[in-house]
Design a protein around this motif. Structure first.
Motif, PDB file in Angstrom:
ATOM      1  N   ASP A   1     146.823 -17.364  76.285  1.00  0.00           N
ATOM      2  CA  ASP A   1     145.514 -16.855  76.970  1.00  0.00           C
ATOM      3  C   ASP A   1     146.185 -16.413  78.368  1.00  0.00           C
TER       4      ASP A   1
ATOM      5  N   ASP B   1     144.649 -19.362  69.043  1.00  0.00           N
ATOM      6  CA  ASP B   1     145.270 -20.590  69.083  1.00  0.00           C
ATOM      7  C   ASP B   1     145.872 -21.780  69.512  1.00  0.00           C
TER       8      ASP B   1
ATOM      9  N   ILE C   1     136.440 -21.142  66.004  1.00  0.00           N
ATOM     10  CA  ILE C   1     137.414 -20.830  65.697  1.00  0.00           C
ATOM     11  C   ILE C   1     136.113 -20.114  64.382  1.00  0.00           C
TER      12      ILE C   1
ATOM     13  N   PRO D   1     141.914 -22.058  74.493  1.00  0.00           N
ATOM     14  CA  PRO D   1     142.361 -23.037  73.349  1.00  0.00           C
ATOM     15  C   PRO D   1     140.582 -23.337  72.886  1.00  0.00           C
ATOM     16  N   LEU D   2     140.507 -22.968  71.761  1.00  0.00           N
ATOM     17  CA  LEU D   2     139.651 -22.816  70.568  1.00  0.00           C
ATOM     18  C   LEU D   2     139.182 -23.929  69.944  1.00  0.00           C
TER      19      LEU D   2
ATOM     20  N   ARG E   1     147.486 -22.296  73.132  1.00  0.00           N
ATOM     21  CA  ARG E   1     147.867 -24.261  73.445  1.00  0.00           C
ATOM     22  C   ARG E   1     149.477 -24.394  73.809  1.00  0.00           C
TER      23      ARG E   1
END
Length: 402
Positions: free
Chosen positions: A391, A382, A111, A105-106, A386
């Motif tokens: 990922d 992203d 970003i 998660p970014l 989440r």
């Protein structure tokens, strides 16, 4: 015979933190002897928690659950060994990053930074295709605006005379120019939508450290689904605005101007809030249409569900990105317009002035569309990381490709 050093102070026996207070056992289970100071040698320093015991045999291990004291050497320090399965509190292995962003998660900075990295990772597509699409759209818009300007100036001459009887404000020229630009705006919007879809494909590959060719991007037929969705949303928005305007007109005729103005202000504020909410809820539809192989309406519904619970985060990141882009666009377009109006001619209607303004618009639109499309693509990735663990799948794909 009495040893003269028997009365010398001896350091206490070293014990591991959490031990029983007895000397630490070596590998054979026997207590570890603490050597006495020899004549002429320096006193044995007191042991520090986190360091090996003085005189401890090689291979010494700490008791289960042992942790180092503040300032003590960590894993891999001299003479330090951990027990089986030891792990520092709060420590986690670094995320895999085969491309422009780490596969986890970014955050906001990642970003924005990833959007710039996407341009550097594949500049031929991010700038080459973008400049091509935007150039075609701006050239057609400029040609139509040039053609429609004279026609619209004749049609709006009466309105311009009423607004500006003396002609000092230049209402006839500005009104025709504004209307011609407004009428050609949908063409630029379509070109921007096509470019957004094509850039999303390149960004998705850059996440895995891969590049996509210009030919492969141009062969992405699903971009027309993005165009179709944009046209549907524009048509629906236009119908809603038309219904609102019609309601205000009816109120003005039946109730009065004051009630109509109040209703118009309330309705306008409601439309702004409603359009903002709808825009964010459909923000992830373009990347979903480009990157998923499902049907049109099924993908739209799925992208709508992905934004559930992430509304304010998506709105904040996109709004900040749009502000950054608008500042860059103004830094490019305002000087070009000033040059066209004050250095080339006063009305900015000559061929040289139009060419300067069009060139500035090409550069500004290319930068703005490319950056915002990259931000939207990374927001989509992203959200899926989440909510769906994307990922993990991306990490497997990157490792298998490597």
């Amino acid at each position: 015979m009495t040893n003269p050093h028997d009365d010398a102070p001896r350091p206490p026996a070293w014990t591991a933190p959490g031990g029983s207070g007895q000397p630490t056992a070596g590998s054979s289970g026997a207590p570890v002897p603490v050597p006495a100071p020899q004549p002429g040698s320096a006193p044995v320093p007191a042991p520090v928690p986190g360091q090996a015991a003085p005189g401890a045999p090689t291979g010494w291990q700490s008791a289960p659950g042992w942790q180092t004291a503040p300032g003590a050497p960590g894993p891999g320090g001299p003479g330090w060994q951990t027990g089986p399965g030891w792990q520092a509190p709060g420590w986690r292995p670094p995320a895999l990053q085969p491309g422009i962003v780490p596969l986890r998660p970014l955050g906001l900075g990642e970003i924005l930074d990833g959007s710039f990295r996407a341009v550097r990772a594949n500049p031929r597509v991010m700038f080459g295709v973008a400049a091509l699409v935007v150039t075609v759209g701006v050239v057609i818009q400029t040609a139509l605006a040039w053609y429609l300007r004279g026609f619209l100036e004749e049609q709006t001459a009466g309105v311009a005379d009423q607004v500006d009887p003396t002609g000092e404000l230049g209402a006839s020229d500005s009104l025709g120019s504004s209307l011609s630009t407004l009428l050609t705006l949908p063409l630029v919007s379509i070109a921007t939508t096509v470019l957004t879809g094509l850039v999303i494909v390149s960004v998705s590959r850059s996440v895995l450290g891969r590049t996509v060719s210009i030919g492969e991007v141009l062969r992405s037929t699903r971009v027309w689904w993005v165009v179709g969705f944009s046209l549907l949303t524009a048509l629906g928005s236009g119908l809603v605005v038309a219904l609102g305007v019609g309601l205000v007109v009816v109120l003005a005729d039946s109730v009065g101007a004051g009630a109509a103005v109040l209703a118009g202000l309330t309705l306008g504020l409601g439309l702004v809030v409603g359009f903002a909410w709808f825009f964010v809820r459909t923000l992830l539809v373009p990347p979903a249409l480009m990157l998923e192989g499902k049907g049109f309406w099924r993908t739209v519904a799925r992208a709508w569900r992905l934004t559930r619970g992430s509304y304010w985060r998506l709105l904040g990141i996109y709004l900040l990105s749009a502000i950054i882009v608008s500042v860059v666009v103004q830094l490019i377009s305002v000087p070009a317009t000033a040059v066209a109006q004050f250095l080339l001619d006063g009305q900015a209607d000559s061929f040289a002035s139009i060419a300067v303004v069009a060139l500035a618009n090409i550069v500004a639109d290319t930068l703005a569309t490319t950056f915002l499309a990259a931000v939207v693509a990374l927001l989509y990735i992203d959200v899926r990381m989440r909510r769906e663990g994307l990922d993990v799948e991306l990490a497997r794909a990157a490792q298998s490709a490597a």
